[in-house]
Design an enzyme around this catalytic site. Structure first.
Site, short mmCIF file in Angstrom:
data_model
loop_
_atom_site.label_atom_id
_atom_site.label_comp_id
_atom_site.label_asym_id
_atom_site.label_seq_id
_atom_site.Cartn_x
_atom_site.Cartn_y
_atom_site.Cartn_z
N GLU A 28 0.88 5.65 0.49
CA GLU A 28 0.22 6.92 0.79
C GLU A 28 0.85 7.96 -0.13
OE1 GLU A 28 -2.38 6.87 2.51
OE2 GLU A 28 -2.10 4.89 3.40
N HIS A 52 -5.33 3.98 6.85
CA HIS A 52 -4.69 4.96 5.97
C HIS A 52 -3.22 5.19 6.33
CE1 HIS A 52 -8.39 5.81 3.88
NE2 HIS A 52 -9.00 6.05 5.01
N ASP A 62 -2.27 -0.90 6.30
CA ASP A 62 -3.21 -1.23 5.24
C ASP A 62 -2.74 -2.44 4.44
OD1 ASP A 62 -4.80 0.85 6.01
OD2 ASP A 62 -4.49 2.09 4.23
N ASP A 83 0.85 -1.18 0.00
CA ASP A 83 0.00 0.00 0.00
C ASP A 83 0.89 1.23 0.00
OD1 ASP A 83 -2.87 1.13 0.45
OD2 ASP A 83 -1.65 2.18 1.91
#
Length: 773
Positions: free
Chosen positions: A8, A141, A146, A6
């Site tokens: 960000e 998040h 995640d 994942d």
């Protein structure tokens, strides 16, 4: 081995935006694991929304290396392993833009897999799925957390697949040979395991609880009438299903229909035939030679769902975006098979029945008595049914289906060539004459269009299409007949909108959809005629809604829809004693940054602590206030549940966790479909909910009125405001609604708002400070 990852990022565009956090876990199904996680500096300040969503701040990234410095480490960690993630295409697009190739990595999307194996959930966000399946997901998040959550979800879903019936798994394995969908090889590696059989259907949130609801006797009278009655309507519908005269048809909104269809026994529930699956057409669809990714995902969703469904309603399946194109190929359609041969086809109403508004507006059924519940939703459905909609890709797809099911291809090829020419002519007209609106460009089909040289070329090409289509009789067969009938309807739409439009009855225009694809639309200028056509088929009819009267004995409503002047009107609810409405008079009329309201909301929420909702008319305003108040409310021990962070289903789940200490930021449309208003005691409304002036319904209806502002737009805004307030259910506990729009106290039209609100609850004009005392 697999790698779940994942990212960000600073935004959604993989070309313009940057990666700020990478998190990944390498694992196998035997329990071996290895992680990689790091923050990286994007080289630019973070947008305001990012710290709110992720908790990552600029100071957290100071001194961190850019992603390029970690490039080789990331490549080595991922290798050529299958990549797992939730909506993984987003993360992969950023990796590709940052020189991490994934051409040799199969992509396994847990969102797709979950929506296949867990039909019926309100949301398929990672947060909601991990909560539903009771998986670990502590820090939402954030990249590594995640990634770990996606790994656990993937493992859980693999077991869920193995728990499917053995014959279902075998069928899926066979169908996998017809697609290049990345997950096919993984699914083929899984075999049936009886020990992993699990309950796939989520627990119902709509249990049939005993009610002491007393139905108004006036509603049961054998007469036509208007009834102003407050929502929620579920208990009313249940009582009507028991007490209404035989032959009554109860027309209700779609969402209410789906909420109630399994909680009322003994009463038929009816929707339009095309809303149900055709098992016959589905079997034909499965015989296709190949499936693209979206088709195959839709196919699997239907295969898993079909043995579980009691109704056959396709709305029970969560089809996303392009997946929805399968619905027209597997739904019941009398053009292909008679309704009598379809297992799930709705039966003709005989006894008291409950149906969707769309069922009534499309089929116009006869009934002894028609009860329309939520007239606003009904008129929206009526407007939709009497509107037309098409785009170029639809036309070409229909021709393609004719070609695939015909013995000769020459005529379809000629049609395709002519249709492509027509699409080009329409696009050229749009580019030349659209209104250049920055929000949504439109070009209206009007008298200017009719007199233009471009219109003549368009009309001539449509005429050619119609002439060529006459030769389709040569390829008419049992296999192609249904598609030929669909094509005939499309030709009728082109004829009535672009070749011989009736501008006295319809508003017709071209516009771009959200993906900049050109769409042809039309809408009726008045709903009075189609409404009368429906009501004339019943011995009597009743229109029920929360907002019909403007303190004028429904004169405005009768005039707008040309209802009989002697149609009886019943106001079936008293003044609310549990609610006070406050209109603030000292909010600045124009304050660009709205610091006065921001400070008031912060102080008010700090005082009340929770059970509060704040409604903003636009997503832009909602974002502004979310960013301004996220941290201050958190510091005050209050959880801000903002529509900015997810779907309606996710919003509901977040608020339900701790309503006592939660504040909800939401828009009117989400608020009307939110189901947790029972936990709201304080409602703040930012502005009067005026409709956007460019809304097609507003534009088309206004064309027939002498004074659209006072006859239509002001009444709709009054009704809209009352609707926001009425969503808070009546109860013994005290509640308050605060309207922070100075126009009500300062504009001449504001008196109409005050007068109408005063008929609902106690209303006071106050200053902001008095509400904090």
């Amino acid at each position: 081995m697999f790698v779940s990852l994942d990212l960000e990022t600073t935004g959604f565009d993989p070309v313009k935006n940057k990666i700020i956090e990478f998190g990944a876990i390498k694992f196998d199904l035997d329990g071996n694991k290895e992680t990689l996680q790091f923050l990286c500096h994007p080289g630019v300040p973070l947008p305001d929304i990012i710290p709110y969503i992720t908790g990552i701040k600029d100071e957290d990234l100071e001194g961190k290396p850019p992603f390029d410095d970690k490039l080789e480490e990331v490549k080595e960690f991922i290798g050529d392993l299958p990549i797992i993630g939730h909506n993984i295409q987003f993360d992969v697009s950023f990796l590709n833009s940052n020189n991490v190739p994934t051409d040799n990595n199969p992509l396994y999307d847990t969102c797709h897999l979950a929506s296949i194996l867990l039909p019926g959930l309100s949301s398929y966000s990672l947060e909601i799925l991990t909560h539903h399946l009771q998986l670990t997901h502590e820090e939402k998040h954030r990249a590594l957390d995640d990634a770990i959550a996606a790994m656990e979800l993937f493992q859980k879903l693999a077991a869920q697949f193995q728990g499917l019936p053995e014959e279902t798994i075998k069928e899926i394995h066979q169908l996998c040979k017809k697609t290049s969908w990345p997950l096919k090889d993984f699914l083929k590696s899984l075999s049936h395991d009886e020990s992993k059989k699990q309950e796939a259907t989520p627990p119902s949130e709509n249990e049939d609880k005993k009610s002491d609801y007393q139905i108004e006797k006036s509603i049961l009278k054998d007469e036509s009438a208007l009834h102003e009655i407050l929502p929620p309507y579920n208990d009313l519908i249940k009582e009507l299903s028991k007490k209404a005269n035989p032959g009554t048809l109860i027309s209700i909104p779609n969402q209410t229909f789906y909420d109630l269809k399994e909680s009322i026994e003994g009463t038929p529930f009816l929707d339009c035939p095309h809303k149900y699956v055709s098992e016959k057409r589905f079997e034909i669809f499965k015989e296709k030679e190949s499936f693209d990714n979206e088709e195959f995902i839709s196919l699997l969703k239907t295969i898993v769902w079909l043995p579980q469904t009691k109704t056959g309603l396709l709305n029970e399946i969560a089809f996303f975006r392009e997946e929805k194109k399968i619905m027209n190929q597997i739904c019941i359609d009398a053009n292909f098979f008679p309704l009598a041969e379809e297992k799930f086809a709705p039966k003709e109403p005989t006894a008291t029945s409950i149906c969707t508004h769309q069922y009534v507006t499309e089929l116009k059924p006869e009934a002894k008595s028609l009860v329309i519940i939520d007239f606003e939703k009904f008129t929206e459905s009526l407007h939709f049914t009497n509107s037309k909609f098409t785009k170029g890709e639809f036309l070409l797809s229909e021709i393609q289906l004719i070609q695939e099911n015909a013995d000769k291809t020459e005529i379809p090829e000629l049609l395709k060539s002519k249709a492509e020419m027509l699409i080009g002519l329409i696009e050229n007209y749009f580019e030349k004459y659209n209104d250049q609106d920055s929000f949504k460009r439109r070009a209206f089909i009007d008298n200017f269009y009719l007199s233009s040289k471009e219109a003549q070329n368009i009309k001539d090409t449509i005429s050619s299409l119609i002439e060529i289509s006459k030769d389709l009789v040569e390829i008419k067969s049992e296999k192609s007949l249904g598609y030929l009938k669909i094509w005939k309807k499309s030709l009728e739409t082109l004829d009535k909108t672009l070749r011989s439009p009736d501008l006295e009855k319809e508003l017709i225009w071209l516009e771009e959809d959200f993906s900049k694809v050109l769409v042809l639309r039309s809408a009726p200028l008045s709903l009075a005629e189609p409404l009368k056509e429906i009501t004339d088929k019943s011995e009597n009819y009743k229109i029920l809604h929360e907002n019909l009267d403007l303190n004028d004995d429904c004169t405005n409503t009768r005039a707008l829809y040309k209802l009989p002047s002697d149609l009886k009107f019943y106001k079936d609810y008293p003044m609310r004693e549990d609610l006070e409405v406050f209109v603030t008079e000292d909010v600045p009329a124009y304050e660009p940054n709205e610091q006065t309201i921001i400070k008031f909301i912060k102080d008010y929420c700090s005082l009340k602590k929770g059970k509060t909702a704040v409604i903003f008319n636009s997503r832009k305003k909602l974002e502004q206030f979310t960013l301004a108040l996220g941290e201050p409310l958190k510091a005050a021990g209050i959880t801000l549940v903002s529509q900015l962070t997810g779907s309606l289903g996710k919003l509901k789940e977040q608020f339900k966790k701790d309503p006592e200490n939660s504040v909800l930021f939401i828009t009117p449309n989400f608020w009307s479909n939110f189901t947790e208003q029972k936990d709201i005691t304080n409602l703040l409304i930012h502005k009067i909910p005026f409709d956007p002036p460019s809304d097609p319904f507003i534009v088309s209806t206004s064309k027939n009125l002498e004074d659209p502002w006072n006859e239509f737009q002001i009444p709709r805004a009054i009704f809209g405001l009352k609707k926001l307030i009425n969503r808070i259910p009546n109860s013994d506990s005290a509640k308050e609604a605060i309207i922070m729009d100075p126009r009500i106290s300062k504009k001449a039209y504001g008196a109409q708002f005050v007068d109408n609100l005063a008929s609902t609850a106690t209303i006071k004009i106050v200053n902001l400070a008095s509400l904090l005392a």
